[in-house]
Design a protein around this motif. Sequence first.
Motif, PDB file in Angstrom:
ATOM      1  N   THR A  92       1.693  -6.069   8.403  1.00 28.96           N
ATOM      2  CA  THR A  92       2.057  -7.003   9.470  1.00 28.96           C
ATOM      3  C   THR A  92       2.339  -6.308  10.792  1.00 28.96           C
ATOM      4  O   THR A  92       2.698  -6.959  11.773  1.00 28.96           O
ATOM      5  CB  THR A  92       3.298  -7.807   9.060  1.00 28.96           C
ATOM      6  N   GLY A  93       2.202  -4.984  10.819  1.00 29.00           N
ATOM      7  CA  GLY A  93       2.405  -4.236  12.051  1.00 29.00           C
ATOM      8  C   GLY A  93       3.811  -3.722  12.250  1.00 29.00           C
ATOM      9  O   GLY A  93       4.092  -3.055  13.239  1.00 29.00           O
ATOM     10  N   TRP A  94       4.747  -4.010  11.320  1.00 31.29           N
ATOM     11  CA  TRP A  94       6.112  -3.514  11.443  1.00 31.29           C
ATOM     12  C   TRP A  94       6.182  -2.058  10.979  1.00 31.29           C
ATOM     13  O   TRP A  94       5.459  -1.633  10.092  1.00 31.29           O
ATOM     14  CB  TRP A  94       7.070  -4.368  10.602  1.00 31.29           C
ATOM     15  N   TYR A  95       7.113  -1.302  11.597  1.00 27.14           N
ATOM     16  CA  TYR A  95       7.296   0.105  11.223  1.00 27.14           C
ATOM     17  C   TYR A  95       8.220   0.216  10.022  1.00 27.14           C
ATOM     18  O   TYR A  95       9.187  -0.542   9.889  1.00 27.14           O
ATOM     19  CB  TYR A  95       7.893   0.893  12.388  1.00 27.14           C
ATOM     20  N   CYS A  96       7.923   1.194   9.181  1.00 26.94           N
ATOM     21  CA  CYS A  96       8.793   1.492   8.042  1.00 26.94           C
ATOM     22  C   CYS A  96       9.834   2.531   8.461  1.00 26.94           C
ATOM     23  O   CYS A  96       9.509   3.497   9.150  1.00 26.94           O
ATOM     24  CB  CYS A  96       7.985   2.031   6.860  1.00 26.94           C
ATOM     25  N   GLY A  97      11.068   2.317   8.013  1.00 25.20           N
ATOM     26  CA  GLY A  97      12.118   3.284   8.315  1.00 25.20           C
ATOM     27  C   GLY A  97      12.863   3.013   9.597  1.00 25.20           C
ATOM     28  O   GLY A  97      13.731   3.803   9.979  1.00 25.20           O
ATOM     29  N   LYS A 125      14.672  -0.660   8.286  1.00 26.63           N
ATOM     30  CA  LYS A 125      15.402   0.595   8.421  1.00 26.63           C
ATOM     31  C   LYS A 125      15.695   1.237   7.070  1.00 26.63           C
ATOM     32  O   LYS A 125      15.659   2.463   6.925  1.00 26.63           O
ATOM     33  CB  LYS A 125      16.709   0.333   9.171  1.00 26.63           C
ATOM     34  N   ASP A 126      15.959   0.414   6.054  1.00 29.18           N
ATOM     35  CA  ASP A 126      16.286   0.941   4.728  1.00 29.18           C
ATOM     36  C   ASP A 126      15.046   1.084   3.842  1.00 29.18           C
ATOM     37  O   ASP A 126      15.176   1.327   2.637  1.00 29.18           O
ATOM     38  CB  ASP A 126      17.301   0.027   4.036  1.00 29.18           C
ATOM     39  N   LYS A 127      13.877   0.883   4.415  1.00 33.55           N
ATOM     40  CA  LYS A 127      12.631   0.979   3.645  1.00 33.55           C
ATOM     41  C   LYS A 127      11.697   1.981   4.326  1.00 33.55           C
ATOM     42  O   LYS A 127      10.783   1.609   5.053  1.00 33.55           O
ATOM     43  CB  LYS A 127      11.960  -0.389   3.546  1.00 33.55           C
ATOM     44  N   PRO A 128      11.902   3.274   4.101  1.00 33.54           N
ATOM     45  CA  PRO A 128      11.135   4.288   4.835  1.00 33.54           C
ATOM     46  C   PRO A 128       9.755   4.587   4.262  1.00 33.54           C
ATOM     47  O   PRO A 128       8.951   5.250   4.915  1.00 33.54           O
ATOM     48  CB  PRO A 128      12.027   5.528   4.725  1.00 33.54           C
ATOM     49  N   VAL A 179       3.074  -2.532   2.223  1.00 36.59           N
ATOM     50  CA  VAL A 179       4.433  -3.007   2.451  1.00 36.59           C
ATOM     51  C   VAL A 179       5.382  -1.823   2.519  1.00 36.59           C
ATOM     52  O   VAL A 179       5.136  -0.762   1.937  1.00 36.59           O
ATOM     53  CB  VAL A 179       4.891  -3.982   1.342  1.00 36.59           C
ATOM     54  N   CYS A 180       6.471  -2.009   3.249  1.00 34.80           N
ATOM     55  CA  CYS A 180       7.522  -1.001   3.325  1.00 34.80           C
ATOM     56  C   CYS A 180       8.461  -1.188   2.136  1.00 34.80           C
ATOM     57  O   CYS A 180       8.884  -2.314   1.838  1.00 34.80           O
ATOM     58  CB  CYS A 180       8.304  -1.135   4.629  1.00 34.80           C
ATOM     59  N   VAL A 187       5.147  -8.656  -0.660  1.00 33.63           N
ATOM     60  CA  VAL A 187       5.268  -8.897   0.773  1.00 33.63           C
ATOM     61  C   VAL A 187       6.542  -9.688   1.017  1.00 33.63           C
ATOM     62  O   VAL A 187       6.953 -10.517   0.189  1.00 33.63           O
ATOM     63  CB  VAL A 187       4.032  -9.647   1.313  1.00 33.63           C
ATOM     64  N   PRO A 188       7.220  -9.471   2.153  1.00 40.81           N
ATOM     65  CA  PRO A 188       8.510 -10.145   2.392  1.00 40.81           C
ATOM     66  C   PRO A 188       8.403 -11.663   2.484  1.00 40.81           C
ATOM     67  O   PRO A 188       9.393 -12.364   2.277  1.00 40.81           O
ATOM     68  CB  PRO A 188       8.962  -9.552   3.739  1.00 40.81           C
ATOM     69  N   SER A 189       7.199 -12.188   2.770  1.00 45.15           N
ATOM     70  CA  SER A 189       7.065 -13.632   2.988  1.00 45.15           C
ATOM     71  C   SER A 189       7.123 -14.443   1.703  1.00 45.15           C
ATOM     72  O   SER A 189       7.247 -15.661   1.753  1.00 45.15           O
ATOM     73  CB  SER A 189       5.742 -13.930   3.707  1.00 45.15           C
TER      74      SER A 189
END
Length: 693
Positions: free
Chosen positions: A71-76, A81-84, A115-116, A147-149
């Motif tokens: 989805t374009g979100w960064y991991c970590g 933040k808690d999923k690096p 997924v992160c 996936v978070p959704s």
Amino acid sequence: MGKRRDSDPDSEYGEPAPYDPTFNGPINKRGCTDIICCILFMAVILGYMAVGILAWLYGDPRHVLYARNSTGWYCGTGPNKDKPNLFYFDILKCATSINIMATALNGLQCPTTQVCVESCPSTFWAVGLKAFSEEDKAKVFNQSLCVPSINLENTKFTVKQIIDNELCPFFHIPTTPGEWNQLFMLNLIYFHIGLDILNGFNARDVGVRIFEDFASSWPWILLGLLIAMVVSLLFLLLLRFTAPVLVWVLILGVLGVGAYGIWHCYWEYDNHKQMSASINDIGFTTNFSVYLQVQETWLAFLIIISVVEAILILTLIFLRTRILIAIALIQESSKAVSHIMSALLYPVVTFVLLLICVAYWGATALYLATSGGPIHRVVALNSTTGDCMSINGTVDCDPQVNYPGCPSARCIFIKYDDESLLQKNLFNLQIYNAVAFLWCVNFVIALGQCTLAGAFASYYWAFNKPDDIPMFPVSGGFIRSLRYHVGSLAFGSLILTLVQIVRILLEYIDHKTREAQNPVARFILCCMKCCLWCLEKFIKFLNRNAYIMIAIYGKNFCVSAKNAFSLLMRNVVRVVVLDKVTDLLLFFGKLLVVGGVGVLSFFFFSGRIPLPGSTFRSETLNYYWMPIIVSETHYLIALGFFSVYSMCVDTLFLCFLEDLERNDGSLQKPYFMSKNLMKILSKSNKAPKRDKR
């Protein structure tokens, strides 16, 4: 005609500087030099700042510091933040889709959901046949890997629909952050896909272990650096007493090694007299140990070493006076350093300025490289059905939007935008960044050399030492360099930078054409690289001495370089002897500091030297070699101290040559050199006559 004295001028290299009764060291009344180059350098610095601002405004280093999910979100960072770690649903698609991706998008990306996750899977698992009829999806899938959704507790999707839409993985394998568990995956990553496809990769684990090692061993690392600093300082200060002994011991040691080589070669030659084989019988072979069994080999070694030994002995005999002069100058340099101890702190200033240059260059390069926005496009594994053919690889997309007409469609990251004006000139900006960086680094080094030269020149030209040494000589040299000679320092730095750029371009050409080169081309490139290396060394040598003349007389770069070169060429033998003797001593000093403290660090951190009463234990370290590598920065400390000392020797040497040419020891023109140097040269200052009354 009588013999020309060693200090007499040689008309081929100009005339010596005329006597000036008002001269007593670095000139205070001076003007700005090389103003055009100063303006050019300032313009480049302003442009460099503008490039940095542009890079900071449009760049985003998170592109390379963090992985991105589908989805374009960064991991970590941010919501994750808690999923690096980045987890790939079906790593096999990264291999089966390479050809499709390359033709459709001219790029290589992996069309599977990413997924992160907080932690990577630790077991083998796959959806079984019975699971397709399971109503409770939470019993089939792991929510943390989906996936978070989707919420498995109340989703209306069936197991098959979840798998088909890649909302949850239908299998996973055990992976550990930072490890490649599959050889296939390693090859795939290295050759085809790139570092952002690592399944479960997380280098932070290694970083945490290294940080733990630092946290437990930093007092001992600092102790090692302190020991290196003390040893370096003591070595330099004691040279005023130990220089003669060290120099002659090292010279006799070299001669002793040569004498042993002669004896050993003769012994081997005598032992192989009974051998019937000769060089002609053996011919050419890659097994070089065979040649050591032949008498002619040892005879050749014997002749070569004997000739070298004879040359060294004759050189020592004929140059003994110049060696004594070199030793006296080294002792005088040690005395100068003891009187101007603040000079030993200046390498810290140079180090900080160089660190700023490197940090600015690295940050600018990183921000420029990540200045484009991400571009996502639709990629379908099965591009021959439904709407897949029309949208595959041609349609920009939103990672959060699905495409019902093409079940196999995935919206994936392709590349960063390279169509904007900034992106079209990105290569030129990176080149500007690199060139400006090299120029700034060379300028910082030149500034340090000119500053130290001004300080040590003020010591030499103080007639009554240390009473006549001006207050704060290092600060005075630094202020004079910045106030009057930025243009001259920039001029010399620019010449060196241009030579380094040509060397870099030649290395690049050699690297890119290595496979297509024939022996002739390789030979020509090798000769060109060798010539450019020699040219760079010569430019550094010339610049160094030009900066000394600038610090003393305040003239522009070209005049100072010409005067310095002419002065050195009028005393070329002394230059060679002093250079080699100084190199020998400084090499021994670096070997003492780096070797001694390095060996001590190795035995301590590896647990071979336990420290009674200490809570530190080498067994608690994850990587015992990391503190050793870090403690090897004491080489930088030794290099900083010895660079000051080397600059002191060079400055005093040029002042000594000027002193010989300017003065004659009379009441009007007394020598400024030490009594030891005057004694070696059989010179003296005439004492003033006392009034007889």
